[in-house]
Design an enzyme around this catalytic site. Structure first.
Site, PDB file in Angstrom:
ATOM      1  N   LYS A  54       0.838  -1.213   0.000  1.00 46.70           N
ATOM      2  CA  LYS A  54       0.000   0.000   0.000  1.00 46.70           C
ATOM      3  C   LYS A  54       0.870   1.259   0.000  1.00 46.70           C
ATOM      4  CE  LYS A  54      -3.831  -2.507   2.048  1.00 46.70           C
ATOM      5  NZ  LYS A  54      -4.714  -2.847   3.172  1.00 46.70           N
ATOM      6  N   GLN A  98      -5.256  -1.536   9.231  1.00 49.45           N
ATOM      7  CA  GLN A  98      -5.005  -2.843   8.627  1.00 49.45           C
ATOM      8  C   GLN A  98      -5.622  -3.922   9.510  1.00 49.45           C
ATOM      9  OE1 GLN A  98      -3.713  -3.325   5.633  1.00 49.45           O
ATOM     10  NE2 GLN A  98      -3.975  -5.530   5.801  1.00 49.45           N
ATOM     11  N   ASP A 121     -11.207   2.792   3.308  1.00 47.31           N
ATOM     12  CA  ASP A 121     -11.489   1.353   3.185  1.00 47.31           C
ATOM     13  C   ASP A 121     -12.994   1.094   3.081  1.00 47.31           C
ATOM     14  OD1 ASP A 121      -9.585  -0.626   2.951  1.00 47.31           O
ATOM     15  OD2 ASP A 121      -9.138  -0.719   5.097  1.00 47.31           O
TER      16      ASP A 121
HETATM   17  N1  GUN Z   1      -6.921  -7.048   5.631  1.00 48.31           N
HETATM   18  C1  GUN Z   1      -7.201  -7.839   4.586  1.00 48.31           C
HETATM   19  N2  GUN Z   1      -7.769  -7.135   3.592  1.00 48.31           N
HETATM   20  C2  GUN Z   1      -7.872  -5.865   4.025  1.00 48.31           C
HETATM   21  C3  GUN Z   1      -8.386  -4.666   3.451  1.00 48.31           C
HETATM   22  O1  GUN Z   1      -8.881  -4.620   2.326  1.00 48.31           O
HETATM   23  N3  GUN Z   1      -8.298  -3.564   4.227  1.00 48.31           N
HETATM   24  C4  GUN Z   1      -7.765  -3.603   5.468  1.00 48.31           C
HETATM   25  N4  GUN Z   1      -7.743  -2.475   6.162  1.00 48.31           N
HETATM   26  N5  GUN Z   1      -7.290  -4.682   6.025  1.00 48.31           N
HETATM   27  C5  GUN Z   1      -7.332  -5.814   5.309  1.00 48.31           C
END
Ligand code: GUN
Length: 307
Positions: A54, A98, A121
């Site tokens: 990211k 996350q 998100d």
């Molecule tokens: N953990 C697994 N997939 C995701 C996601 O799309 N966003 C976040 N914040 N955590 C994750």
């Protein structure tokens, strides 16, 4: 039949270069760089890898990213205080926590503490509700990436049978809602589904996000179906595979996403898109925000049109 490969890396490159220009325009007009804050708690190796993808994607389009790392034992109060500070920080346009968080966290409370106009998100209950109602501003990144892949391949959704395998809050449920919005007929399967093949063989578009390697084999796929594999599983050999038996299923499908190189690069890219969209809105909406959602269509549907 050998399926056409849907190349997520190539589409991710195209989308990122478009968004790089949007970031340059924002910087030229406002003299500041949009910023994403990521909160990472604990030492889950997969989470650390995802976060590094990211932050790399942010750098690629010219966004600033700031990772706030906490040990597993950190208190919820400390993380909430960090979120509160980020909510009022004008240099931050997007906040992402996350997942998964350690067990002592109350997930809805933590996600609900993010300012909803920075919830890139799309996990805040307000944004979840907006997705249900058809007004989502921040579509959750993985299903949003799948939607973009289908669009880019020119695969129609309206009127198609879509089966989603896996009913998580992060992927399966929002994916099903997005497909419903696009007027697909949707089946959402999960661990208690009695006869999975009964539903997968109905699908014109089969989207699999269950977390089990080889869950979907060729007899479970309708010839000519589009198969989107959201799974990411590490085999004991170290090989990365999806949830679909790729070699078998590619013989019957019309299109298929590889793992790696299919949905994964788009997930990260859509996070960048949501963050840039947030900055554009927050900084005055001068550039106009891409209308990713036909909110009007879906409202019409939910407010009395025959379905
Ligand atoms: N953990 C697994 N997939 C995701 C996601 O799309 N966003 C976040 N914040 N955590 C994750």
């Amino acid at each position: 039949m050998t399926a056409k490969l849907i190349d997520g890396r190539a589409l991710a490159r195209r989308v990122r270069s478009e968004y790089r220009m949007r970031v340059e325009r924002l910087v030229a007009r406002h003299g500041r760089v949009p910023g994403l804050a990521v909160i990472l708690v604990g030492d889950d190796p997969a989470s650390h890898v995802y976060v590094s993808h990211k932050t790399r994607a942010c750098a690629e389009v010219g966004l600033q990213s700031h990772v706030h790392r906490f040990g597993t034992e950190v208190s919820q109060a400390e993380v909430l205080a960090c979120i509160a500070a980020l909510n009022s920080d004008l240099s931050i346009d997007g906040i992402l926590i996350q997942l998964p968080l350690p067990k002592h966290f109350e997930l809805p409370l933590v996600l609900g503490s993010i300012a909803r106009d920075k919830d890139v998100d799309g996990f805040h209950l307000y944004n979840v509700g907006a997705l249900v109602a058809g007004d989502a501003v921040f579509p959750p990144c993985t299903p949003y990436g799948v939607q973009k892949l289908l669009e880019a391949e020119g695969i129609p959704v309206a009127g198609q049978n879509v089966t989603v395998v896996g009913a998580s809050n992060i992927v399966g449920k929002p994916m099903a809602l997005m497909m419903i919005r696009q007027q697909a007929t949707v089946a959402l399967c999960h661990a208690r589904t009695r006869d999975l093949a009964e539903f997968t063989t109905l699908a014109d578009i089969l989207i699999v996000a269950a977390g089990f390697p080889n869950l979907i084999r060729s007899p479970m796929v309708r010839p000519g179906a589009v198969v989107i594999d959201v799974g990411i599983n590490r085999l004991p050999s170290g090989q990365l595979v999806g949830d679909v038996d790729f070699e078998g299923v590619r013989q019957v499908a019309s299109h298929i996403t590889p793992v790696p190189g299919g949905v994964g690069p788009m997930t990260v890219t859509m996070l960048v898109c949501n963050t840039v969209g947030s900055a554009e809105r927050r900084w005055g909406n001068e550039l106009g925000v891409e209308k990713t959602y036909g909110a009007d269509e879906s409202r019409a549907n939910s407010e009395g049109e025959k379905t």
